[in-house]
Write an enzyme that holds these catalytic residues in place. Structure first.
Site, mmCIF file in Angstrom:
data_model
loop_
_atom_site.group_PDB
_atom_site.id
_atom_site.type_symbol
_atom_site.label_atom_id
_atom_site.label_comp_id
_atom_site.label_asym_id
_atom_site.label_seq_id
_atom_site.Cartn_x
_atom_site.Cartn_y
_atom_site.Cartn_z
ATOM 1 C CB ILE A 12 64.824 -5.433 36.780
ATOM 2 C CG1 ILE A 12 63.955 -4.195 37.071
ATOM 3 C CG2 ILE A 12 64.049 -6.427 35.930
ATOM 4 C CD1 ILE A 12 63.664 -3.322 35.854
ATOM 5 C CG ASP A 31 75.918 -4.569 38.699
ATOM 6 O OD1 ASP A 31 76.424 -3.471 39.011
ATOM 7 O OD2 ASP A 31 74.700 -4.744 38.520
ATOM 8 C CB SER A 124 62.406 1.909 28.900
ATOM 9 O OG SER A 124 61.560 2.844 29.511
ATOM 10 C CB THR A 126 61.181 5.901 28.296
ATOM 11 O OG1 THR A 126 61.404 7.277 28.215
ATOM 12 C CG2 THR A 126 62.469 5.184 28.054
ATOM 13 C CE1 TYR A 148 67.217 4.511 31.125
ATOM 14 C CE2 TYR A 148 64.950 5.256 30.882
ATOM 15 C CZ TYR A 148 65.856 4.238 31.130
ATOM 16 O OH TYR A 148 65.401 2.957 31.349
ATOM 17 C CE LYS A 152 67.431 1.403 29.037
ATOM 18 N NZ LYS A 152 68.259 0.238 29.308
ATOM 19 C CG ASN A 197 61.080 5.608 39.664
ATOM 20 O OD1 ASN A 197 62.237 5.235 39.665
ATOM 21 N ND2 ASN A 197 60.503 6.107 38.589
ATOM 22 C CG LEU A 198 53.875 6.644 43.129
ATOM 23 C CD1 LEU A 198 53.742 7.952 43.887
ATOM 24 C CD2 LEU A 198 52.657 6.429 42.213
ATOM 25 N NE ARG A 229 53.567 7.492 34.211
ATOM 26 C CZ ARG A 229 52.892 8.631 33.970
ATOM 27 N NH1 ARG A 229 51.591 8.610 33.734
ATOM 28 N NH2 ARG A 229 53.524 9.778 33.959
ATOM 29 N NE ARG A 290 57.817 13.201 37.697
ATOM 30 C CZ ARG A 290 58.040 11.938 38.060
ATOM 31 N NH1 ARG A 290 58.744 11.675 39.150
ATOM 32 N NH2 ARG A 290 57.540 10.935 37.371
HETATM 33 P P1 NAD Z 1 69.420 -0.785 38.512
HETATM 34 O O1 NAD Z 1 70.175 0.501 38.503
HETATM 35 O O2 NAD Z 1 68.960 -1.317 39.824
HETATM 36 O O3 NAD Z 1 70.286 -1.921 37.783
HETATM 37 C C1 NAD Z 1 71.196 -1.637 36.754
HETATM 38 C C2 NAD Z 1 72.537 -2.243 37.157
HETATM 39 O O4 NAD Z 1 73.497 -2.003 36.121
HETATM 40 C C3 NAD Z 1 73.087 -1.631 38.442
HETATM 41 O O5 NAD Z 1 73.354 -2.668 39.365
HETATM 42 C C4 NAD Z 1 74.361 -0.918 37.992
HETATM 43 O O6 NAD Z 1 75.372 -0.943 38.989
HETATM 44 C C5 NAD Z 1 74.739 -1.682 36.735
HETATM 45 N N1 NAD Z 1 75.523 -0.942 35.743
HETATM 46 C C6 NAD Z 1 75.261 0.276 35.201
HETATM 47 N N2 NAD Z 1 76.199 0.602 34.300
HETATM 48 C C7 NAD Z 1 77.080 -0.443 34.247
HETATM 49 C C8 NAD Z 1 78.267 -0.699 33.500
HETATM 50 N N3 NAD Z 1 78.771 0.187 32.628
HETATM 51 N N4 NAD Z 1 78.906 -1.880 33.711
HETATM 52 C C9 NAD Z 1 78.440 -2.788 34.615
HETATM 53 N N5 NAD Z 1 77.323 -2.587 35.346
HETATM 54 C C10 NAD Z 1 76.645 -1.422 35.166
HETATM 55 O O7 NAD Z 1 68.196 -0.597 37.508
HETATM 56 P P2 NAD Z 1 66.947 -1.545 37.240
HETATM 57 O O8 NAD Z 1 65.734 -0.832 37.703
HETATM 58 O O9 NAD Z 1 67.209 -2.907 37.722
HETATM 59 O O10 NAD Z 1 66.929 -1.497 35.657
HETATM 60 C C11 NAD Z 1 67.566 -2.499 34.872
HETATM 61 C C12 NAD Z 1 67.450 -2.119 33.413
HETATM 62 O O11 NAD Z 1 66.070 -1.975 33.088
HETATM 63 C C13 NAD Z 1 68.117 -0.786 33.049
HETATM 64 O O12 NAD Z 1 68.706 -0.923 31.782
HETATM 65 C C14 NAD Z 1 66.954 0.178 33.001
HETATM 66 O O13 NAD Z 1 67.191 1.251 32.131
HETATM 67 C C15 NAD Z 1 65.831 -0.706 32.486
HETATM 68 N N6 NAD Z 1 64.489 -0.225 32.868
HETATM 69 C C16 NAD Z 1 64.203 0.019 34.188
HETATM 70 C C17 NAD Z 1 62.936 0.497 34.535
HETATM 71 C C18 NAD Z 1 62.599 0.824 35.972
HETATM 72 O O14 NAD Z 1 61.649 1.594 36.203
HETATM 73 N N7 NAD Z 1 63.294 0.275 36.967
HETATM 74 C C19 NAD Z 1 61.967 0.696 33.551
HETATM 75 C C20 NAD Z 1 62.287 0.421 32.222
HETATM 76 C C21 NAD Z 1 63.558 -0.042 31.901
HETATM 77 C C1 WQD Z 2 54.668 7.419 38.330
HETATM 78 C C2 WQD Z 2 53.506 8.379 38.617
HETATM 79 C C3 WQD Z 2 54.148 10.694 38.650
HETATM 80 C C4 WQD Z 2 56.689 10.431 42.204
HETATM 81 C C5 WQD Z 2 59.728 6.617 35.066
HETATM 82 C C6 WQD Z 2 60.575 6.828 33.834
HETATM 83 C C7 WQD Z 2 60.399 5.695 32.872
HETATM 84 C C8 WQD Z 2 60.627 4.345 33.536
HETATM 85 C C9 WQD Z 2 59.896 4.217 34.830
HETATM 86 C C10 WQD Z 2 62.859 3.538 33.066
HETATM 87 C C11 WQD Z 2 53.509 9.634 37.742
HETATM 88 C C12 WQD Z 2 53.676 10.258 40.014
HETATM 89 C C13 WQD Z 2 55.842 10.137 41.164
HETATM 90 C C14 WQD Z 2 56.209 11.259 43.263
HETATM 91 C C15 WQD Z 2 54.088 11.416 42.148
HETATM 92 N N1 WQD Z 2 61.996 4.101 33.848
HETATM 93 N N2 WQD Z 2 54.576 10.616 41.125
HETATM 94 N N3 WQD Z 2 54.919 11.724 43.189
HETATM 95 O O1 WQD Z 2 57.502 8.810 35.497
HETATM 96 O O2 WQD Z 2 55.915 6.886 34.952
HETATM 97 O O3 WQD Z 2 58.355 6.565 34.696
HETATM 98 O O4 WQD Z 2 60.109 5.368 35.666
HETATM 99 O O5 WQD Z 2 62.802 3.222 31.918
HETATM 100 O O6 WQD Z 2 61.292 5.906 31.828
HETATM 101 O O7 WQD Z 2 60.195 8.050 33.241
HETATM 102 O O8 WQD Z 2 57.407 6.734 36.961
HETATM 103 O O9 WQD Z 2 57.317 6.307 39.387
HETATM 104 O O10 WQD Z 2 58.357 8.457 38.568
HETATM 105 O O11 WQD Z 2 55.902 8.148 38.379
HETATM 106 O O12 WQD Z 2 52.937 11.876 42.124
HETATM 107 O O13 WQD Z 2 56.932 11.590 44.221
HETATM 108 O O14 WQD Z 2 53.641 8.856 39.971
HETATM 109 O O15 WQD Z 2 53.733 12.009 38.383
HETATM 110 O O16 WQD Z 2 52.171 9.969 37.479
HETATM 111 P P1 WQD Z 2 57.223 7.354 35.480
HETATM 112 P P2 WQD Z 2 57.323 7.402 38.392
#
Ligand code: NAD
Ligand code: WQD
Length: 332
Positions: A12, A31, A124, A126, A148, A152, A197-198, A229, A290
Site C-alpha cells: 500500500i 523501510d 484496519s 480488524t 495483529y 492496531k 489473502n484471497l 468482504r 477457515r
Molecule cells: P506490507 O508488508 O507490504 O508493507 C509494510 C512495510 O513495512 C513492508 O515493506 C515492511 O518491510 C515494512 N516494515 C515492517 N516493519 C518495519 C519496521 N520495524 N521498520 C521499518 N519498516 C518496517 O503491507 P501492506 O499491505 O502495504 O500494509 C501496510 C499497512 O497497512 C500495515 O500497517 C498493515 O497492517 C496495514 N493494513 C494492511 C491491510 C492489507 O490487507 N494489506 C489491511 C488493513 C491494514
Molecule cells: C477474504 C475472503 C476468506 C483465502 C484479512 C485480515 C484483515 C486484513 C485483510 C490487515 C474470506 C476467503 C481467502 C483463500 C478463501 N488485513 N478466502 N480462500 O480474512 O477478510 O482479512 O486481510 O489488516 O485483518 O484478517 O481477507 O483475503 O484472507 O479473505 O476462500 O485461499 O476470502 O475465507 O471470506 P480477510 P482474505
C-alpha cells in the site's frame, strides 16, 4: 511539504508514494525491507519520473530515525510500517507486539522531539469487534480477535493519547480489503511464500503457480454461501491517503475513517469476475470454513465521503484486471 512515508516500499505504501508525488508532495521513505524489496521503490521512481530519499532502516532504531527527522523538514507522516499477517501474529505474538507497538512509540517520541504534529496511521477493519452489525460504522464497538488486530487497536489508542497530550492531528484509516495493483503493471502485491489473502491466491492459481483455490466455506448466511468482504482497489486507497493528508493538515484532534467501497462481494463473485475479465480459468474447490473467519462484513464509507471527500472510483473488474496485469508481468 515533505511527507515521511514509513513502510513505503510495501504494497500500500508504494502505491501511496506514487499518488503523493503526483499530487506535488515531496516524500522521504523509510523501510527495513523485511516484507518488501527495492523493486517497489524503483517502480515508484519509474512511474512518477521523480527521485526521493530512501532509508533502509528499522523504525525501532531510535538513533537512525532521529537522524532522518533531523535531516528532513517533515510536515506530515504516513505510518504504514508494520507486520500484517494474522496467522503469523498468532504464532509469534511477541514479535508482532514488539515491531508494531515499538515502531509507533518510537515515531511518537521522534515527532515530539522534532516538533512534527501530523500523522496518518494505517489501521484496519480488524479493530472492530466481530459482533457489530454490518455495515460497520466508525462508532462500532472496538476489539480484536488476534495479536495483529490488538497491535492496531493499541497503536490507535497510543495515537489518541498523544494527540490529546500534544495537540497533534491524527487520522486513523481503517482499511477493509485492499486488492489490485497499479494500472502500469509496474508495482503490485507480491506476497512471500503461499499467499494468505484471497486475491493473490486467485492470481497465482490463474497463473498455474498454485493448483487450486480452496474456497473456505460455502454455507455462510450470504447470497451464494461464500464469505463476503469489502474489496478496495489499492490505487483508490492510495488516493484516500492523499485526501487524508489534506484533512490532517487542516484539523487537530484524532479522527478515524473507514476506507472501503461499502459494497459486499462474495468469494465466488470475485473468482467469476476474475475469470471473465481476464479470460483465464481459476480452478477451485469448496473447503471447510477457515478458523476465525466471519461470514460477511463491509464498510459504511459515508464518513470518509462527508469529511475527506473520498469515494472509491474503481470497479471490481478494474481490481481483477490490474491484479492480473501485475501477476503476468512480474512473477514468472
Ligand atoms: P506490507 O508488508 O507490504 O508493507 C509494510 C512495510 O513495512 C513492508 O515493506 C515492511 O518491510 C515494512 N516494515 C515492517 N516493519 C518495519 C519496521 N520495524 N521498520 C521499518 N519498516 C518496517 O503491507 P501492506 O499491505 O502495504 O500494509 C501496510 C499497512 O497497512 C500495515 O500497517 C498493515 O497492517 C496495514 N493494513 C494492511 C491491510 C492489507 O490487507 N494489506 C489491511 C488493513 C491494514
Ligand atoms: C477474504 C475472503 C476468506 C483465502 C484479512 C485480515 C484483515 C486484513 C485483510 C490487515 C474470506 C476467503 C481467502 C483463500 C478463501 N488485513 N478466502 N480462500 O480474512 O477478510 O482479512 O486481510 O489488516 O485483518 O484478517 O481477507 O483475503 O484472507 O479473505 O476462500 O485461499 O476470502 O475465507 O471470506 P480477510 P482474505
Amino acid at each position: 511539504m515533505t511527507i515521511l512515508v514509513t513502510g513505503g516500499a510495501g504494497y500500500i505504501g508504494s502505491h501511496t508514494c506514487v499518488e503523493l508525488l503526483a499530487a506535488g508532495y515531496d516524500i522521504v521513505v523509510v523501510d527495513n525491507l523485511r516484507n518488501s524489496d527495492m523493486a517497489a521503490v524503483e517502480g515508484v521512481k519509474k512511474i512518477s519520473g521523480k527521485n526521493f530519499p530512501f532509508y533502509q532502516v528499522d523504525m525501532r532504531d531510535a538513533d537512525a530515525m532521529d537522524d532522518i527527522f533531523a535531516k528532513h523538514n517533515i510536515g506530515c507522516i504516513i505510518h504504514f510500517a508494520g507486520h500484517k499477517a494474522v496467522g503469523e501474529s498468532v504464532a509469534i505474538p511477541a514479535e508482532y507486539y514488539d515491531n508494531n507497538i515499538n515502531a509507533t512509540l518510537g515515531l511518537c517520541k521522534a515527532m515530539k522531539k522534532h516538533g512534527v504534529k501530523n500523522i496518518v496511521f494505517s489501521s484496519s477493519a480488524t479493530v472492530y469487534r466481530s459482533d457489530n452489525t454490518v455495515p460497520w460504522v466508525e462508532e462500532a464497538v472496538l476489539g480484536a480477535a488476534n495479536p495483529y488486530g490488538w497491535t492496531k487497536f493499541m497503536c490507535e489508542q497510543i495515537l489518541r493519547d498523544c494527540v490529546a497530550a500534544e495537540g497533534w492531528s491524527a487520522v486513523l484509516l481503517r482499511y477493509f480489503n485492499p486488492v489490485g495493483a497499479h494500472p502500469s503493471g509496474i508495482i503490485g502485491e507480491n506476497p512471500q511464500g503461499i499467499p494468505n489473502n484471497l486475491m493473490p491466491f486467485i492470481a497465482q492459481t490463474a497463473k498455474g503457480i498454485r493448483e487450486k483455490l480452496q474456497i473456505f466455506g460455502n454455507d455462510y448466511d450470504t447470497p451464494d454461501g461464500t464469505g463476503v468482504r469489502d474489496y478496495i482497489h489499492v490505487v483508490d486507497l492510495a488516493i484516500g491517503h492523499v485526501k487524508s493528508i489534506d484533512y490532517c493538515l487542516k484539523h487537530s484532534g484524532c479522527e478515524a475513517f473507514n476506507l472501503g467501497s461499502g459494497q459486499g462481494i462474495s468469494v465466488l463473485e470475485l473468482v467469476k469476475t476474475f475469470e471473465a475479465e481476464n479470460n483465464v480459468p481459476v480452478p477451485y474447490e469448496f473447503a471447510p470454513r477457515r478458523a476465525g473467519d466471519l461470514g460477511a462484513y463491509y464498510a459504511d464509507p459515508s464518513k470518509a465521503k462527508r469529511l475527506l471527500g473520498f469515494a472509491t472510483q474503481k470497479s471490481l473488474a478494474d481490481m481483477c484486471k490490474d491484479t492480473w496485469r501485475y501477476q503476468e508481468g512480474n512473477n514468472g
